[in-house]
Design an enzyme around this catalytic site. Structure first.
Site, mmCIF file in Angstrom:
data_model
loop_
_atom_site.group_PDB
_atom_site.id
_atom_site.type_symbol
_atom_site.label_atom_id
_atom_site.label_comp_id
_atom_site.label_asym_id
_atom_site.label_seq_id
_atom_site.Cartn_x
_atom_site.Cartn_y
_atom_site.Cartn_z
ATOM 1 N N ALA A 109 0.808 -1.216 0.000
ATOM 2 C CA ALA A 109 0.000 0.000 0.000
ATOM 3 C C ALA A 109 0.841 1.266 0.000
ATOM 4 O O ALA A 109 1.973 1.297 0.471
ATOM 5 C CB ALA A 109 -0.913 0.006 1.229
ATOM 6 N N SER A 136 -2.136 -2.584 -5.834
ATOM 7 C CA SER A 136 -2.960 -2.623 -4.642
ATOM 8 C C SER A 136 -4.171 -1.705 -4.752
ATOM 9 O O SER A 136 -4.105 -0.635 -5.358
ATOM 10 C CB SER A 136 -2.124 -2.201 -3.429
ATOM 11 O OG SER A 136 -2.929 -2.064 -2.269
ATOM 12 N N TYR A 160 -9.248 -5.298 -1.976
ATOM 13 C CA TYR A 160 -9.692 -5.306 -0.587
ATOM 14 C C TYR A 160 -11.181 -4.947 -0.546
ATOM 15 O O TYR A 160 -11.704 -4.329 -1.478
ATOM 16 C CB TYR A 160 -8.960 -4.225 0.221
ATOM 17 C CG TYR A 160 -7.609 -4.576 0.753
ATOM 18 C CD1 TYR A 160 -7.400 -5.717 1.520
ATOM 19 C CD2 TYR A 160 -6.537 -3.727 0.532
ATOM 20 C CE1 TYR A 160 -6.155 -6.008 2.040
ATOM 21 C CE2 TYR A 160 -5.276 -4.006 1.051
ATOM 22 C CZ TYR A 160 -5.100 -5.155 1.806
ATOM 23 O OH TYR A 160 -3.863 -5.427 2.322
ATOM 24 N N THR A 186 -7.603 -10.464 -1.458
ATOM 25 C CA THR A 186 -6.853 -10.637 -0.217
ATOM 26 C C THR A 186 -7.850 -10.935 0.890
ATOM 27 O O THR A 186 -8.671 -10.090 1.244
ATOM 28 C CB THR A 186 -6.036 -9.383 0.100
ATOM 29 O OG1 THR A 186 -5.036 -9.221 -0.913
ATOM 30 C CG2 THR A 186 -5.344 -9.502 1.444
ATOM 31 N N LYS A 251 -5.589 -14.734 -2.120
ATOM 32 C CA LYS A 251 -4.325 -14.474 -1.411
ATOM 33 C C LYS A 251 -4.547 -14.460 0.096
ATOM 34 O O LYS A 251 -5.489 -13.840 0.586
ATOM 35 C CB LYS A 251 -3.759 -13.122 -1.864
ATOM 36 C CG LYS A 251 -2.465 -12.718 -1.178
ATOM 37 C CD LYS A 251 -1.975 -11.381 -1.725
ATOM 38 C CE LYS A 251 -0.666 -10.944 -1.094
ATOM 39 N NZ LYS A 251 -0.839 -10.563 0.317
ATOM 40 N N HIS A 275 0.728 -12.229 4.782
ATOM 41 C CA HIS A 275 0.537 -10.777 4.718
ATOM 42 C C HIS A 275 1.748 -10.054 5.308
ATOM 43 O O HIS A 275 1.617 -9.040 6.019
ATOM 44 C CB HIS A 275 -0.735 -10.379 5.460
ATOM 45 C CG HIS A 275 -1.393 -9.137 4.930
ATOM 46 N ND1 HIS A 275 -2.515 -9.166 4.157
ATOM 47 C CD2 HIS A 275 -1.061 -7.822 5.042
ATOM 48 C CE1 HIS A 275 -2.872 -7.934 3.838
ATOM 49 N NE2 HIS A 275 -1.992 -7.095 4.365
ATOM 50 N N ILE A 309 10.991 -14.076 1.233
ATOM 51 C CA ILE A 309 11.869 -14.433 0.118
ATOM 52 C C ILE A 309 12.971 -13.379 0.012
ATOM 53 O O ILE A 309 12.697 -12.202 -0.196
ATOM 54 C CB ILE A 309 11.088 -14.492 -1.203
ATOM 55 C CG1 ILE A 309 9.979 -15.551 -1.133
ATOM 56 C CG2 ILE A 309 12.020 -14.722 -2.382
ATOM 57 C CD1 ILE A 309 10.429 -16.953 -1.288
#
Length: 379
Positions: A109, A136, A160, A186, A251, A275, A309
């Site tokens: 975001a 996003s 969202y 999400t 997700k 998240h 990652i």
């Protein structure tokens, strides 16, 4: 034209070499060193402390966030020898769209707090490196503006439920109309995790920050310290797929049984994610949840992963465990804060180089077919 450093000099795309040009030229050649710790330190020095903490922080004790990178190293590579691999294939397909690397950009975001060009700079870097970007809902540029930067390159839009049902459905329709290739629902935010850094900082979005995909009405401006959203249900998967006309990626899945129900409800892909350690804490790491979810859904849908990652070997481990692709969050934020589009491109291309290097070392020639027995649990 948007800039890469907040000045009025445009970003020359030729400065960012394509991924296929950045793979090792000969067996044994080492890729340039990508120091993500240094990049984070430079971002910390350049960003206001509360903004850095907003990006860097997790929820509760931050256990999930801290454990994420090491969880990938709870697996060990099992290299193959004498396979004659010198130039592994790095390109793959995500929901039918060709990409140059299995390393994509996760949605995060308010990128305008990290760099004036925000999501537009990130989009340019993704295009230049052949990576897929996920935009996003909580962006500082409209979903149409971001799509204008990605052009014909594949991009996804993350949805969202922050607002009214009518506005959320409108966002889904606009994503389909703008040319996004998938809708990423999400689903792990029925309410915000308790993020102690933000509470301690009394964090609020900077005055004047553009919330480009939010309603114009000021009464729908979210309070980031106490946000409750409308509850997702499995029925919403098919519904928003129909509204948007796009395949739906779910997700925030960490359980095999949930993954199966998502597929049964119409999901085209499942994204294993904690998240960024910003919701339930302590939660199972993506590196440990991924095998269960891949086994649960089989070959029915694609599976992706994020969460900690940081190296090419982490990416290779995720591919071996069954992920079709991985996505980066905080490393992209630090790259954007440090160098705009060029900074993001250095992260994406650098990790892709590391992946190529590690694949040669492990005798693997194609990111699309990394066998499960390429890794084993550490003892």
């Amino acid at each position: 034209m948007a800039t890469d450093n907040g000045t009025d000099s445009p970003v020359p795309r030729e400065r960012v070499r394509a991924v296929h040009e950045m793979t090792p030229d000969a067996p044994g050649q080492e890729p340039p060193f990508l120091d993500l710790d240094l990049l984070e330190a430079r971002a910390r020095a350049s960003l206001p402390p509360a903004v850095f903490d907003y990006y860097a922080g997790g929820s509760e004790t931050e256990t999930t966030m801290r454990e994420a990178p090491e969880s990938w190293r709870s697996w060990r590579l099992r290299p193959r020898v004498l396979r004659g691999v010198t130039a592994p294939r790095l390109g793959t397909e995500l929901l039918g769209s060709a990409v140059g690397t299995p390393i994509g950009v996760a949605p995060w975001a308010y990128q305008g707090m990290a760099h004036p060009d925000g999501e537009l700079a990130t989009a340019r870097a993704a295009v230049a490196t052949g990576a897929l970007m996920t935009a996003s809902t909580s962006a500082t540029h409209t979903l149409e503006e971001i799509a204008g930067e990605t052009g014909d390159s594949p991009a996804w839009f993350q949805l969202y439920r922050l607002h009214s049902t009518a506005h959320t459905e409108d966002l889904a329709r606009r994503a389909g109309d703008a040319g996004y290739r998938a809708l990423v629902m999400t689903v792990d935010v029925p309410l915000l995790g308790r993020r102690h850094r933000d509470l301690a900082n009394a964090f609020a979005l900077p005055e004047g920050l553009r919330m480009a995909n939010h309603p114009a009405a000021g009464d729908e401006r979210p309070d980031l310290r106490d946000l409750a959203t409308a509850t997702w249900t499995f029925d919403d998967i098919a519904r928003f797929g129909e509204v948007s006309g796009l395949p739906v990626v779910v997700k925030g899945v960490l359980r095999g049984d949930d993954a199966v129900r998502c597929v049964q409800a119409g999901a085209s892909a499942v994204w294993v994610s904690t998240h960024g350690g910003r919701q339930a804490d302590p939660a199972i790491a993506s590196a440990h949840a991924l095998p269960e979810i891949v086994d649960a859904v089989g070959d029915d849908v694609e599976v992706y992963a994020d969460g900690g990652i940081r190296t090419g070997s982490d990416v290779l481990t995720a591919l071996a465990l069954g992920a079709r692709a991985v996505f980066l969050g905080r490393p992209i934020a630090w790259g954007l804060a440090d160098g705009g589009a060029d900074g993001v491109a250095r992260v994406l291309a650098g990790l892709t180089e590391e992946l190529a290097h590690m694949m040669v070392l492990c005798g693997l020639d194609d990111v699309r077919s990394v066998p499960r027995d390429s890794v084993a649990a550490a003892r």
